[in-house]
Design an enzyme around this catalytic site. Structure first.
Site, PDB file in Angstrom:
ATOM      1  CG  HIS A 267      -2.120   0.757   1.299  1.00 42.82           C
ATOM      2  ND1 HIS A 267      -2.394   1.806   0.235  1.00 42.82           N
ATOM      3  CD2 HIS A 267      -3.064   0.907   2.200  1.00 42.82           C
ATOM      4  CE1 HIS A 267      -3.585   2.384   0.645  1.00 42.82           C
ATOM      5  NE2 HIS A 267      -3.820   2.066   1.696  1.00 42.82           N
ATOM      6  CG  HIS A 306      -4.132   0.578  -8.430  1.00 43.38           C
ATOM      7  ND1 HIS A 306      -5.302   0.582  -8.295  1.00 43.38           N
ATOM      8  CD2 HIS A 306      -3.744   1.571  -7.397  1.00 43.38           C
ATOM      9  CE1 HIS A 306      -5.731   1.413  -7.234  1.00 43.38           C
ATOM     10  NE2 HIS A 306      -4.456   1.890  -7.013  1.00 43.38           N
ATOM     11  CG  ASP A 362       2.896   4.479  -3.718  1.00 44.59           C
ATOM     12  OD1 ASP A 362       2.894   5.579  -3.200  1.00 44.59           O
ATOM     13  OD2 ASP A 362       2.289   3.521  -3.428  1.00 44.59           O
TER      14      ASP A 362
END
Ligand code: CMC
Length: 436
Positions: A267, A306, A362
């Site tokens: 995460h 994702h 990210d």
């Protein structure tokens, strides 16, 4: 068109009709489907919530196939370009973009909630010098629950509002203190004359100068990053926030629990892992062999993939733009070359194409944070600051939703049938054989 689903149970030849509402069936409607008298009834089985909606929400909309992200109906691209982070926070928490007067009042309120109690500061001082900032952040946010015991009145709207202002105001202070603590520097108190992000930068980087001057371009880039990270509908940590909050735990411990969920490498912890991965790769010419290892099942490509986005993550595209703004000030991060090469090869490679794996939020945020001077173990804390707004918006919506109750999933039990109790002196043979 009839909005129902007809189910034929081949065990009993019985037919059932269940309503369809907004593209969903209620799994409670399956309970009446029984194999025979005394049967518990049918349940849904959905590990990791792959196809189960746990709530109705009016906060964030994502279309993973089209790469669309909207907060309260507004496109993320427009919000990132035209708004400040606190403006977007207001939108997420209260449902509408603020007027100029509402925004001034909101900024003023948040600004006047940035201080943390001296005892909380002392609590932070107790951590070891090498404590991970995320561990310090989670524990200190939880500790706020002891400072504001009235927060447990979660059904009082005025008290709820107060805790939300406190949390939005205090998380940058806690985050900055974790950073100063890890460097052994004295903590810097908030400065009410500065904007949300400029004040955060002041608390991070002010040394002996009388007034710290944040670079406006970097402060704006950080503001954009905060906007992009503010909410992302029912992700792992939002689900934790709702789940913990559903027991009527106060918002401080609930945010701490959500932050704990965020800290995992799958995460929010991924941004830190991306930097470690780029370090491990070392240079552009090693990218290909690294990808071969990933394809052979040795680890994952961090910052890729994702659960929802299957074409591209719109946040990643905006971050790439914001990163260039940062590099104009700081110079290019040498890791960027490796990251670009990694993205180029991966996007042409069958393994990644077939699985629809694209860079996520990210992938570039870490490179940008590093160029701005943040150490990698602070990256997830930087994610937690804006996401606190999303957690609070999700929490408030959950508390006000008359359909929500304490979250309590069912299970499919696969353990032993009832067994006769075995006295300890008769357990030796089984214990020895199962231990080998
Ligand atoms: N590198 C290599 N292979 C991958 C990756 C990756 N990053 N992500 C997924 N796969 C493969 C996975 O092995 C599986 O292959 P196969 O079908 O052969 O078994 C397939 O793609 C489907 O993956 P999954 O694990 O079923 O997908 P998921 O929806 O359960 O997981 C994810 C989503 C984000 C956890 C995963 O893509 C991942 O671990 N990515 C790396 C960590 C990361 O970047 N996380 C940040 C997510 S975005 C921001 C946030 O949530 O905080």
């Amino acid at each position: 068109m009839k909005e129902t689903l007809t189910i034929i149970d081949n065990r009993t030849d019985l037919r059932y009709e269940v309503p369809i509402h907004q593209g969903t069936v209620r799994t409670m409607d399956l309970r009446k489907i029984q194999a025979g008298p005394g049967d518990f009834g049918l349940m849904g089985y959905d590990p990791a919530f792959m196809n189960t909606a746990s709530c109705q929400s009016a906060i964030t909309f994502i279309d993973g196939d089209k790469g669309i992200l909207r907060y309260r109906g507004y496109a993320i691209e427009h919000l990132a370009e035209k708004c400040s982070f606190l403006e977007v926070a207001y939108l997420l928490l209260f449902g509408e973009l603020p007027t100029a007067a509402e925004l001034n009042a909101w900024v003023d309120t948040v600004t006047h909630h940035t201080m943390i109690h001296e005892t909380t500061k002392k609590f932070l001082e107790g951590f070891r010098y090498d404590a991970h900032p995320m561990g310090m952040f989670i524990s200190t946010v939880a500790a706020l629950s002891t400072v504001y015991p009235e927060a447990r009145n979660v059904h009082d709207p005025a008290l709820r509002h107060l805790q939300m202002c406190r949390l939005v105001g205090k998380v940058p202070t806690i985050a900055a203190y974790t950073y100063r603590h890890s460097l052994g520097y004295p903590y810097v108190y908030p400065d009410n004359e500065l904007s949300y992000t400029a004040n955060f930068m002041n608390m991070l980087w002010k040394m002996v100068e009388p007034k710290y001057q944040a670079n406006a371009q970097l402060a704006r880039a950080l503001d954009i990053l905060f906007i992009l990270h503010a909410d992302h509908e029912q992700n792992c940590s939002a689900n934790v926030m709702r789940s913990v909050g559903s027991s009527q735990a106060d918002p401080f411990v609930s945010v701490a629990a959500a932050a704990a969920a965020l800290s995992g490498p799958l995460h929010g912890g991924a941004n830190e892992e991306v930097l470690r991965m780029l370090d491990e790769i070392g240079s552009k010419d090693k990218v290909w062999s690294y990808l071969e290892q990933v394809k052979a099942g040795h680890g994952k490509l961090m910052g890729f993939g994702h659960r929802i986005y299957k074409n591209y993550d719109p946040r990643a595209q905006i971050i790439k733009w914001a990163a260039n703004q940062v590099f104009e000030v700081t110079g290019r991060n040498p890791k960027l070359e490796i990251a670009l090469e990694l993205e180029r090869i991966a996007l042409e490679d069958d393994y990644f194409v077939k699985r629809r794996l694209y860079p996520n939020v990210d992938f570039y945020s870490g490179i940008m944070y590093q160029a701005m001077g943040f150490q990698p173990d602070l990256f997830t804390v930087l994610f937690a600051i804006p996401r606190t707004v999303g957690w609070l918006a999700q929490w408030q919506e959950m508390v006000q939703d008359p359909e929500q109750k304490i979250a309590r999933p069912r299970q499919v039990y696969i353990g032993s049938e009832q067994r006769d109790f075995l006295p300890i002196e008769r357990r030796g043979v089984r214990a020895a054989s199962s231990a080998t």
